[in-house]
Write a protein that holds these residues in place. Structure first.
Motif, mmCIF file in Angstrom:
data_model
loop_
_atom_site.group_PDB
_atom_site.id
_atom_site.type_symbol
_atom_site.label_atom_id
_atom_site.label_comp_id
_atom_site.label_asym_id
_atom_site.label_seq_id
_atom_site.Cartn_x
_atom_site.Cartn_y
_atom_site.Cartn_z
ATOM 1 N N LYS A 66 23.503 22.165 38.541
ATOM 2 C CA LYS A 66 22.856 23.438 38.271
ATOM 3 C C LYS A 66 23.139 23.850 36.828
ATOM 4 O O LYS A 66 23.938 23.224 36.140
ATOM 5 N N GLY A 67 22.499 24.919 36.390
ATOM 6 C CA GLY A 67 22.685 25.374 35.016
ATOM 7 C C GLY A 67 21.735 24.687 34.072
ATOM 8 O O GLY A 67 20.766 24.035 34.475
ATOM 9 N N SER A 68 22.006 24.799 32.781
ATOM 10 C CA SER A 68 21.090 24.289 31.768
ATOM 11 C C SER A 68 21.210 22.791 31.559
ATOM 12 O O SER A 68 20.340 22.180 30.934
ATOM 13 N N MET A 69 22.281 22.166 32.061
ATOM 14 C CA MET A 69 22.486 20.739 31.876
ATOM 15 C C MET A 69 22.696 20.061 33.224
ATOM 16 O O MET A 69 23.653 20.352 33.941
ATOM 17 N N ARG A 70 21.792 19.162 33.597
ATOM 18 C CA ARG A 70 21.943 18.372 34.811
ATOM 19 C C ARG A 70 22.714 17.093 34.509
ATOM 20 O O ARG A 70 22.953 16.761 33.342
ATOM 21 N N THR A 71 23.078 16.367 35.550
ATOM 22 C CA THR A 71 23.798 15.102 35.398
ATOM 23 C C THR A 71 22.986 13.984 36.036
ATOM 24 O O THR A 71 22.517 14.117 37.165
ATOM 25 N N LEU A 72 22.814 12.904 35.295
ATOM 26 C CA LEU A 72 22.017 11.781 35.772
ATOM 27 C C LEU A 72 22.736 11.070 36.916
ATOM 28 O O LEU A 72 23.921 10.749 36.823
ATOM 29 N N ARG A 73 21.990 10.805 37.987
ATOM 30 C CA ARG A 73 22.537 10.075 39.134
ATOM 31 C C ARG A 73 21.981 8.663 39.213
ATOM 32 O O ARG A 73 22.695 7.724 39.586
ATOM 33 N N GLN A 74 20.693 8.501 38.859
ATOM 34 C CA GLN A 74 20.047 7.194 39.000
ATOM 35 C C GLN A 74 18.917 7.084 37.991
ATOM 36 O O GLN A 74 18.241 8.062 37.678
ATOM 37 N N ALA A 75 18.716 5.873 37.478
ATOM 38 C CA ALA A 75 17.618 5.640 36.536
ATOM 39 C C ALA A 75 17.128 4.208 36.688
ATOM 40 O O ALA A 75 17.924 3.276 36.788
ATOM 41 N N GLU A 76 15.815 4.070 36.699
ATOM 42 C CA GLU A 76 15.224 2.736 36.740
ATOM 43 C C GLU A 76 13.867 2.760 36.047
ATOM 44 O O GLU A 76 13.126 3.733 36.163
ATOM 45 N N PRO A 77 13.545 1.713 35.313
ATOM 46 C CA PRO A 77 12.252 1.673 34.623
ATOM 47 C C PRO A 77 11.117 1.385 35.592
ATOM 48 O O PRO A 77 11.277 0.605 36.537
ATOM 49 N N ILE A 78 9.984 2.027 35.368
ATOM 50 C CA ILE A 78 8.786 1.717 36.140
ATOM 51 C C ILE A 78 8.109 0.482 35.577
ATOM 52 O O ILE A 78 7.558 -0.340 36.311
ATOM 53 N N SER A 79 8.131 0.373 34.264
ATOM 54 C CA SER A 79 7.516 -0.766 33.578
ATOM 55 C C SER A 79 8.207 -0.945 32.238
ATOM 56 O O SER A 79 9.127 -0.190 31.899
ATOM 57 N N LEU A 80 7.767 -1.905 31.477
ATOM 58 C CA LEU A 80 8.278 -2.081 30.119
ATOM 59 C C LEU A 80 7.870 -0.897 29.259
ATOM 60 O O LEU A 80 6.915 -0.171 29.569
#
Length: 244
Positions: A66-80
Protein backbone atom coordinates in the motif's frame (compact mmCIF):
# COMPACT_ATOMS: atom_id res chain seq x y z
CA UNK A 1 -5.49 -1.01 -4.99
CA UNK A 2 -5.95 -4.53 -3.70
CA UNK A 3 -3.08 -6.76 -2.60
CA UNK A 4 -4.92 -9.62 -4.31
CA UNK A 5 -4.40 -8.41 -7.87
CA UNK A 6 -3.18 -10.89 -10.46
CA UNK A 7 -0.62 -10.49 -13.19
CA UNK A 8 -1.02 -7.18 -15.01
CA UNK A 9 -0.03 -6.21 -18.54
CA UNK A 10 2.58 -3.47 -18.21
CA UNK A 11 5.42 -1.52 -19.72
CA UNK A 12 8.28 0.06 -17.78
CA UNK A 13 8.47 3.78 -18.50
CA UNK A 14 11.60 4.46 -16.47
CA UNK A 15 13.87 2.64 -14.02
CA UNK A 16 16.47 3.87 -11.60
CA UNK A 17 18.85 2.18 -9.14
CA UNK A 18 17.84 1.90 -5.50
CA UNK A 19 20.43 0.71 -2.98
CA UNK A 20 23.13 -1.59 -4.36
CA UNK A 21 20.85 -4.32 -5.65
CA UNK A 22 17.34 -2.95 -6.24
CA UNK A 23 15.41 -0.86 -8.76
CA UNK A 24 12.56 1.60 -8.59
CA UNK A 25 10.28 1.19 -11.60
CA UNK A 26 7.86 3.70 -13.07
CA UNK A 27 5.32 1.37 -14.68
CA UNK A 28 2.43 1.96 -17.08
CA UNK A 29 -0.17 -0.77 -16.56
CA UNK A 30 -3.33 -1.52 -18.50
CA UNK A 31 -5.65 -1.69 -15.49
CA UNK A 32 -4.03 0.61 -12.92
CA UNK A 33 -2.30 3.26 -15.00
CA UNK A 34 1.02 4.57 -13.74
CA UNK A 35 2.43 2.79 -10.68
CA UNK A 36 5.73 3.09 -8.77
CA UNK A 37 7.16 -0.32 -7.88
CA UNK A 38 10.23 -1.38 -5.89
CA UNK A 39 11.99 -4.38 -7.44
CA UNK A 40 14.04 -5.77 -4.57
CA UNK A 41 17.28 -7.48 -5.56
CA UNK A 42 16.62 -6.97 -9.29
CA UNK A 43 20.19 -5.72 -9.84
CA UNK A 44 21.92 -8.49 -7.93
CA UNK A 45 24.16 -10.89 -9.85
CA UNK A 46 21.90 -13.85 -9.14
CA UNK A 47 18.64 -12.14 -10.06
CA UNK A 48 16.70 -13.70 -12.93
CA UNK A 49 15.14 -10.27 -13.60
CA UNK A 50 18.30 -8.48 -14.76
CA UNK A 51 17.42 -8.72 -18.44
CA UNK A 52 13.65 -8.66 -18.00
CA UNK A 53 12.82 -5.31 -16.42
CA UNK A 54 13.53 -3.16 -19.45
CA UNK A 55 11.56 -0.37 -21.14
CA UNK A 56 9.67 -1.28 -24.34
CA UNK A 57 9.33 -4.94 -23.33
CA UNK A 58 5.72 -6.17 -22.87
CA UNK A 59 5.56 -7.58 -19.34
CA UNK A 60 3.27 -9.34 -16.93
CA UNK A 61 3.86 -7.92 -13.43
CA UNK A 62 2.40 -8.66 -10.03
CA UNK A 63 2.94 -6.44 -7.01
CA UNK A 64 1.72 -5.94 -3.45
CA UNK A 65 1.66 -3.31 -0.74
CA UNK A 66 0.00 0.00 0.00
CA UNK A 67 1.03 3.65 -0.18
CA UNK A 68 2.86 5.39 -2.99
CA UNK A 69 5.40 2.60 -3.52
CA UNK A 70 4.43 -1.01 -4.23
CA UNK A 71 6.76 -4.01 -4.10
CA UNK A 72 7.29 -6.32 -7.05
CA UNK A 73 6.26 -9.94 -6.44
CA UNK A 74 6.50 -11.47 -9.92
CA UNK A 75 7.61 -10.47 -13.41
CA UNK A 76 7.70 -12.27 -16.72
CA UNK A 77 8.02 -11.07 -20.31
CA UNK A 78 5.12 -11.54 -22.69
CA UNK A 79 7.41 -11.31 -25.70
CA UNK A 80 10.78 -9.95 -26.74
CA UNK A 81 11.36 -6.23 -26.44
CA UNK A 82 10.00 -4.06 -29.25
CA UNK A 83 13.00 -3.29 -31.52
CA UNK A 84 13.70 0.45 -31.47
CA UNK A 85 16.85 2.16 -32.67
CA UNK A 86 18.21 5.63 -33.38
CA UNK A 87 15.66 8.40 -33.77
CA UNK A 88 12.78 5.99 -33.18
CA UNK A 89 14.24 4.96 -29.83
CA UNK A 90 14.54 8.59 -28.76
CA UNK A 91 10.96 9.15 -29.92
CA UNK A 92 9.76 6.24 -27.78
CA UNK A 93 11.67 7.68 -24.80
CA UNK A 94 9.86 10.96 -25.40
CA UNK A 95 6.49 9.16 -25.30
CA UNK A 96 7.49 7.45 -22.04
CA UNK A 97 8.39 10.77 -20.47
CA UNK A 98 5.15 12.35 -21.67
CA UNK A 99 3.16 9.64 -19.87
CA UNK A 100 5.26 9.98 -16.72
CA UNK A 101 4.82 13.74 -16.66
CA UNK A 102 1.18 14.08 -17.66
CA UNK A 103 -1.03 11.23 -16.42
CA UNK A 104 -2.05 10.89 -12.80
CA UNK A 105 -0.65 8.07 -10.69
CA UNK A 106 -2.85 4.99 -10.23
CA UNK A 107 -5.55 6.19 -12.61
CA UNK A 108 -6.57 3.69 -15.28
CA UNK A 109 -6.17 4.68 -18.94
CA UNK A 110 -6.90 1.39 -20.73
CA UNK A 111 -7.45 2.98 -24.15
CA UNK A 112 -4.24 4.98 -23.85
CA UNK A 113 -2.39 1.79 -22.94
CA UNK A 114 -3.45 0.29 -26.28
CA UNK A 115 -2.56 3.54 -28.06
CA UNK A 116 0.87 3.34 -26.43
CA UNK A 117 1.42 -0.23 -27.64
CA UNK A 118 0.27 0.75 -31.13
CA UNK A 119 2.66 3.71 -31.15
CA UNK A 120 5.66 1.59 -30.14
CA UNK A 121 4.77 -0.96 -32.80
CA UNK A 122 4.48 1.79 -35.42
CA UNK A 123 7.79 3.35 -34.35
CA UNK A 124 9.55 0.00 -34.69
CA UNK A 125 8.62 -0.06 -38.39
CA UNK A 126 8.65 3.65 -39.28
CA UNK A 127 11.12 5.52 -41.43
CA UNK A 128 9.76 8.79 -40.04
CA UNK A 129 8.63 8.79 -36.39
CA UNK A 130 6.64 12.04 -36.63
CA UNK A 131 3.22 10.56 -37.62
CA UNK A 132 3.36 8.07 -34.74
CA UNK A 133 4.29 10.84 -32.29
CA UNK A 134 1.46 13.08 -33.45
CA UNK A 135 -1.07 10.24 -33.22
CA UNK A 136 0.03 9.39 -29.69
CA UNK A 137 -0.03 13.03 -28.55
CA UNK A 138 -3.58 13.38 -29.85
CA UNK A 139 -4.59 10.12 -28.14
CA UNK A 140 -3.05 11.38 -24.90
CA UNK A 141 -4.95 14.67 -25.12
CA UNK A 142 -8.17 12.75 -25.74
CA UNK A 143 -7.55 10.55 -22.68
CA UNK A 144 -6.99 13.67 -20.59
CA UNK A 145 -10.40 14.97 -21.65
CA UNK A 146 -9.03 17.68 -23.91
CA UNK A 147 -12.03 18.05 -26.21
CA UNK A 148 -11.72 20.12 -29.39
CA UNK A 149 -14.05 19.98 -32.37
CA UNK A 150 -11.78 20.03 -35.41
CA UNK A 151 -14.60 19.56 -37.90
CA UNK A 152 -16.89 22.52 -37.14
CA UNK A 153 -16.35 26.26 -36.92
CA UNK A 154 -16.84 27.31 -33.30
CA UNK A 155 -18.37 30.61 -34.43
CA UNK A 156 -20.96 29.45 -36.94
CA UNK A 157 -21.26 25.73 -36.29
CA UNK A 158 -20.74 25.11 -40.00
CA UNK A 159 -18.56 22.21 -41.15
CA UNK A 160 -14.92 23.10 -41.67
CA UNK A 161 -14.07 23.91 -45.29
CA UNK A 162 -10.79 22.42 -46.56
CA UNK A 163 -9.61 25.66 -48.18
CA UNK A 164 -10.62 28.12 -45.46
CA UNK A 165 -8.37 29.35 -42.64
CA UNK A 166 -9.33 28.95 -38.97
CA UNK A 167 -7.80 30.48 -35.88
CA UNK A 168 -7.48 28.44 -32.68
CA UNK A 169 -8.97 29.92 -29.54
CA UNK A 170 -8.26 28.07 -26.32
CA UNK A 171 -11.34 26.47 -24.71
CA UNK A 172 -13.48 27.56 -27.69
CA UNK A 173 -12.16 25.82 -30.78
CA UNK A 174 -11.50 27.07 -34.29
CA UNK A 175 -12.96 30.30 -35.67
CA UNK A 176 -12.92 31.31 -39.33
CA UNK A 177 -10.18 33.89 -39.89
CA UNK A 178 -8.49 35.88 -42.64
CA UNK A 179 -5.29 36.19 -40.62
CA UNK A 180 -2.46 33.70 -40.93
CA UNK A 181 -0.05 33.08 -38.05
CA UNK A 182 1.04 30.31 -35.68
CA UNK A 183 -2.51 29.99 -34.32
CA UNK A 184 -4.20 29.51 -37.69
CA UNK A 185 -4.83 26.30 -39.60
CA UNK A 186 -6.26 25.38 -42.97
CA UNK A 187 -9.44 23.33 -42.96
CA UNK A 188 -7.73 20.33 -44.56
CA UNK A 189 -5.16 20.40 -41.74
CA UNK A 190 -7.90 20.31 -39.11
CA UNK A 191 -9.59 17.39 -40.87
CA UNK A 192 -6.26 15.52 -40.96
CA UNK A 193 -5.74 16.16 -37.23
CA UNK A 194 -9.25 14.92 -36.46
CA UNK A 195 -8.66 11.72 -38.44
CA UNK A 196 -5.06 11.34 -37.18
CA UNK A 197 -4.10 10.71 -40.79
CA UNK A 198 -1.44 12.90 -42.33
CA UNK A 199 -1.02 12.80 -46.10
CA UNK A 200 1.20 15.85 -46.53
CA UNK A 201 4.16 17.42 -44.77
CA UNK A 202 2.06 20.53 -44.12
CA UNK A 203 -0.64 18.52 -42.34
CA UNK A 204 2.00 16.86 -40.17
CA UNK A 205 3.57 20.21 -39.29
CA UNK A 206 0.13 21.62 -38.43
CA UNK A 207 -0.53 18.69 -36.09
CA UNK A 208 2.79 19.35 -34.38
CA UNK A 209 1.89 23.02 -33.89
CA UNK A 210 -1.43 22.08 -32.38
CA UNK A 211 -0.12 19.41 -29.99
CA UNK A 212 2.66 21.79 -28.91
CA UNK A 213 0.06 24.36 -27.85
CA UNK A 214 -2.34 21.85 -26.33
CA UNK A 215 0.26 19.98 -24.25
CA UNK A 216 2.03 23.04 -22.88
CA UNK A 217 -0.38 23.60 -19.93
CA UNK A 218 0.09 19.97 -18.85
CA UNK A 219 3.89 19.99 -19.13
CA UNK A 220 4.63 23.39 -17.61
CA UNK A 221 8.01 25.05 -18.00
CA UNK A 222 10.28 22.13 -17.06
CA UNK A 223 12.07 20.78 -20.18
CA UNK A 224 11.71 17.13 -21.08
CA UNK A 225 14.90 15.16 -20.39
CA UNK A 226 14.30 12.91 -23.40
CA UNK A 227 14.52 15.87 -25.77
CA UNK A 228 17.67 17.18 -24.08
CA UNK A 229 19.28 13.73 -24.41
CA UNK A 230 18.22 13.49 -28.03
CA UNK A 231 19.71 16.87 -28.90
CA UNK A 232 22.94 16.08 -27.06
CA UNK A 233 23.58 12.68 -28.61
CA UNK A 234 22.04 12.81 -32.07
CA UNK A 235 22.46 14.98 -35.17
CA UNK A 236 18.72 14.71 -35.87
CA UNK A 237 16.48 17.66 -35.04
CA UNK A 238 13.13 16.00 -35.62
CA UNK A 239 12.19 15.39 -31.98
CA UNK A 240 9.20 17.58 -31.12
CA UNK A 241 9.77 20.90 -29.35
CA UNK A 242 6.55 20.94 -27.38
CA UNK A 243 8.09 20.48 -24.10
CA UNK A 244 9.39 23.82 -22.89
Amino acid sequence: MSDALGLQRCFILHRRPYTETSLILDVFSEEYGRVSILAKGARSKRSNLKGVLQPFTPLLLKWFGKGSMRTLRQAEPISLGIPLNGINLYSAMYINELISRVIESETAYPELFHDYLASLTELAQADNPEPALRRFELALLSSLGYGVDFLHCAGSGEPVSEKMTYRYREQKGFIASVRKDNLTFLGDELIAISERRFLTKQQLQAAKRFTRMALKPYLGSKPLKSRELFMALSPYKAIPKTRS
